[in-house]
Motif scaffolding. Structure first.
Motif, PDB file in Angstrom:
ATOM      1  N   THR A  81      -6.226   1.595  -5.384  1.00  0.00           N
ATOM      2  CA  THR A  81      -5.772   0.287  -5.842  1.00  0.00           C
ATOM      3  C   THR A  81      -4.395  -0.013  -5.260  1.00  0.00           C
ATOM      4  O   THR A  81      -3.551   0.888  -5.154  1.00  0.00           O
ATOM      5  N   ILE A  82      -4.149  -1.267  -4.886  1.00  0.00           N
ATOM      6  CA  ILE A  82      -2.825  -1.642  -4.390  1.00  0.00           C
ATOM      7  C   ILE A  82      -1.834  -1.589  -5.541  1.00  0.00           C
ATOM      8  O   ILE A  82      -1.965  -2.311  -6.529  1.00  0.00           O
ATOM      9  N   ALA A  83      -0.837  -0.720  -5.412  1.00  0.00           N
ATOM     10  CA  ALA A  83       0.149  -0.534  -6.475  1.00  0.00           C
ATOM     11  C   ALA A  83       1.469  -1.223  -6.162  1.00  0.00           C
ATOM     12  O   ALA A  83       2.168  -1.680  -7.079  1.00  0.00           O
ATOM     13  N   TYR A  84       1.830  -1.275  -4.877  1.00  0.00           N
ATOM     14  CA  TYR A  84       3.104  -1.870  -4.474  1.00  0.00           C
ATOM     15  C   TYR A  84       2.945  -2.579  -3.127  1.00  0.00           C
ATOM     16  O   TYR A  84       1.965  -2.372  -2.410  1.00  0.00           O
ATOM     17  N   ILE A  85       3.940  -3.384  -2.823  1.00  0.00           N
ATOM     18  CA  ILE A  85       4.056  -3.986  -1.499  1.00  0.00           C
ATOM     19  C   ILE A  85       5.389  -3.534  -0.911  1.00  0.00           C
ATOM     20  O   ILE A  85       6.433  -3.660  -1.553  1.00  0.00           O
ATOM     21  N   CYS A  86       5.339  -2.970   0.289  1.00  0.00           N
ATOM     22  CA  CYS A  86       6.550  -2.568   1.007  1.00  0.00           C
ATOM     23  C   CYS A  86       6.847  -3.651   2.035  1.00  0.00           C
ATOM     24  O   CYS A  86       5.981  -4.016   2.836  1.00  0.00           O
ATOM     25  N   ASP A  87       8.083  -4.156   2.004  1.00  0.00           N
ATOM     26  CA  ASP A  87       8.445  -5.313   2.816  1.00  0.00           C
ATOM     27  C   ASP A  87       9.725  -5.030   3.578  1.00  0.00           C
ATOM     28  O   ASP A  87      10.697  -4.532   3.006  1.00  0.00           O
ATOM     29  N   CYS A  88       9.721  -5.316   4.873  1.00  0.00           N
ATOM     30  CA  CYS A  88      10.935  -5.247   5.682  1.00  0.00           C
ATOM     31  C   CYS A  88      11.374  -6.672   5.980  1.00  0.00           C
ATOM     32  O   CYS A  88      10.575  -7.493   6.434  1.00  0.00           O
ATOM     33  N   VAL A  89      12.640  -6.976   5.718  1.00  0.00           N
ATOM     34  CA  VAL A  89      13.112  -8.348   5.855  1.00  0.00           C
ATOM     35  C   VAL A  89      14.448  -8.383   6.577  1.00  0.00           C
ATOM     36  O   VAL A  89      15.306  -7.520   6.372  1.00  0.00           O
ATOM     37  N   GLY A  90      14.607  -9.389   7.437  1.00  0.00           N
ATOM     38  CA  GLY A  90      15.855  -9.518   8.179  1.00  0.00           C
ATOM     39  C   GLY A  90      15.956 -10.904   8.790  1.00  0.00           C
ATOM     40  O   GLY A  90      15.080 -11.754   8.621  1.00  0.00           O
ATOM     41  N   THR A  91      17.025 -11.136   9.504  1.00  0.00           N
ATOM     42  CA  THR A  91      17.179 -12.419  10.181  1.00  0.00           C
ATOM     43  C   THR A  91      16.124 -12.541  11.272  1.00  0.00           C
ATOM     44  O   THR A  91      15.681 -11.533  11.842  1.00  0.00           O
ATOM     45  N   LEU A  92      15.730 -13.760  11.563  1.00  0.00           N
ATOM     46  CA  LEU A  92      14.671 -14.000  12.534  1.00  0.00           C
ATOM     47  C   LEU A  92      15.008 -13.390  13.890  1.00  0.00           C
ATOM     48  O   LEU A  92      14.165 -12.750  14.527  1.00  0.00           O
TER      49      LEU A  92
END
Length: 300
Positions: free
Chosen positions: A251-262
């Motif tokens: 089951t999907i428990a979390y979302i891992c996200d990488c975020v930065g300036t374009l």
């Protein structure tokens, strides 16, 4: 999931913005944002009991009746009744010498089946820290909630790019682009259809893909690529890539996200994506997760 006629401009409800501070950027929540949905019915006594348990979970050594009543804004008589009930079920224990209440083993006993399927955020943090260090950008861990929103559980800022500034309990909406695509791409067609019947994608920026068929095509592209991506679709000036984290039941428990300036993310997407795939694979090894057969794995 159908966009409203004439919906061609950015949404009036924005959740975050990229703000320049000294030599870096801050991704901050906007006032009154947080993805909170209209609350359902609340049973006061249950609400107070949950608030008491949450409070005691944050405090070592326990608290007195007066302290608990004050911090939960409950009358002493009402608070005392709730505390005695929780003690009766072994969720709390009362120390007659210190006159303090604290959590007891009954909580673990009664929630054991749920705890077996939950991944420890504390154990995941070192992986997030390494991911941000290798990728050179911020990382965010969120939990998909039953109402479709995403609760931010942890984040690691990037000192040379984007600092994450979310308040405790901050939520992203169900259509937060990268999170949404990562959450849906490996689900069944039935689950995807159900999501599209419930939700409406808002146009947060001029780049947001809101048309249902195009949005579905992005889910197919996400699964083929191995990770979700958003180029200024949720927040101006921000690019994000994301992957789901599965638990031991698949089951999907979390979302891992990488975020930065374009500018930084777009020029380094392949390298950042490799780092994220490695990090998510490490989390799956750590927790014995079950993943779909076509889920991306690190190159040997």
């Amino acid at each position: 999931m159908k966009s409203k006629s004439g919906d061609v401009g950015p949404s009036d409800q924005l959740y975050e913005r990229l703000k320049p501070i000294d030599d870096h950027w801050v991704l901050e929540a906007l006032p009154d944002a947080g993805g909170q949905r209209e609350p359902g019915p609340v049973v006061p006594a249950v609400d107070k009991a949950i608030r008491i348990m949450t409070l005691l979970n944050r405090v070592e050594g326990g608290l007195s009746l007066a302290e608990i009543a004050r911090d939960t804004e409950t009358t002493k008589s009402h608070c005392h009744g709730i505390l005695k009930t929780l003690c009766r079920h072994d969720w709390l224990i009362f120390d007659g010498i210190s006159k303090r209440y604290r959590l007891h083993a009954g909580v673990m006993r009664d929630l054991s089946s749920a705890l077996k399927t939950q991944l420890s955020v504390e154990a995941m943090r070192p992986v997030l820290v390494r991911l941000s260090g290798i990728a050179g950008i911020a990382s965010v861990l969120s939990r998909p909630l039953p109402d479709g929103s995403f609760l931010i559980m942890d984040s690691v800022s990037a000192s040379r790019n984007v600092e994450i500034s979310y308040p405790m309990g901050y939520r992203l909406p169900p259509d937060a682009t990268a999170h949404m695509r990562a959450n849906l791409a490996w689900r069944t067609e039935h689950e995807i259809d159900d999501w599209f019947r419930r939700e409406t994608i808002k146009r947060y920026t001029q780049h947001t893909i809101v048309e249902p068929s195009a949005a579905r095509a992005e889910l197919v592209a996400t699964r083929r690529r191995g990770y979700a991506r958003s180029l200024e679709e949720f927040t101006e000036g921000v690019m994000a890539i994301a992957m789901p984290v599965f638990d031991a039941t698949g089951t999907i428990a979390y979302i891992c996200d990488c975020v930065g300036t374009l500018a930084v993310m777009r020029d380094n997407e392949a390298r950042i994506a490799r780092a994220m795939i490695e990090a998510v694979a490490e989390l799956h090894r750590l927790f014995g997760s079950v993943t779909p057969p076509d889920f991306p794995r690190p190159h040997a």
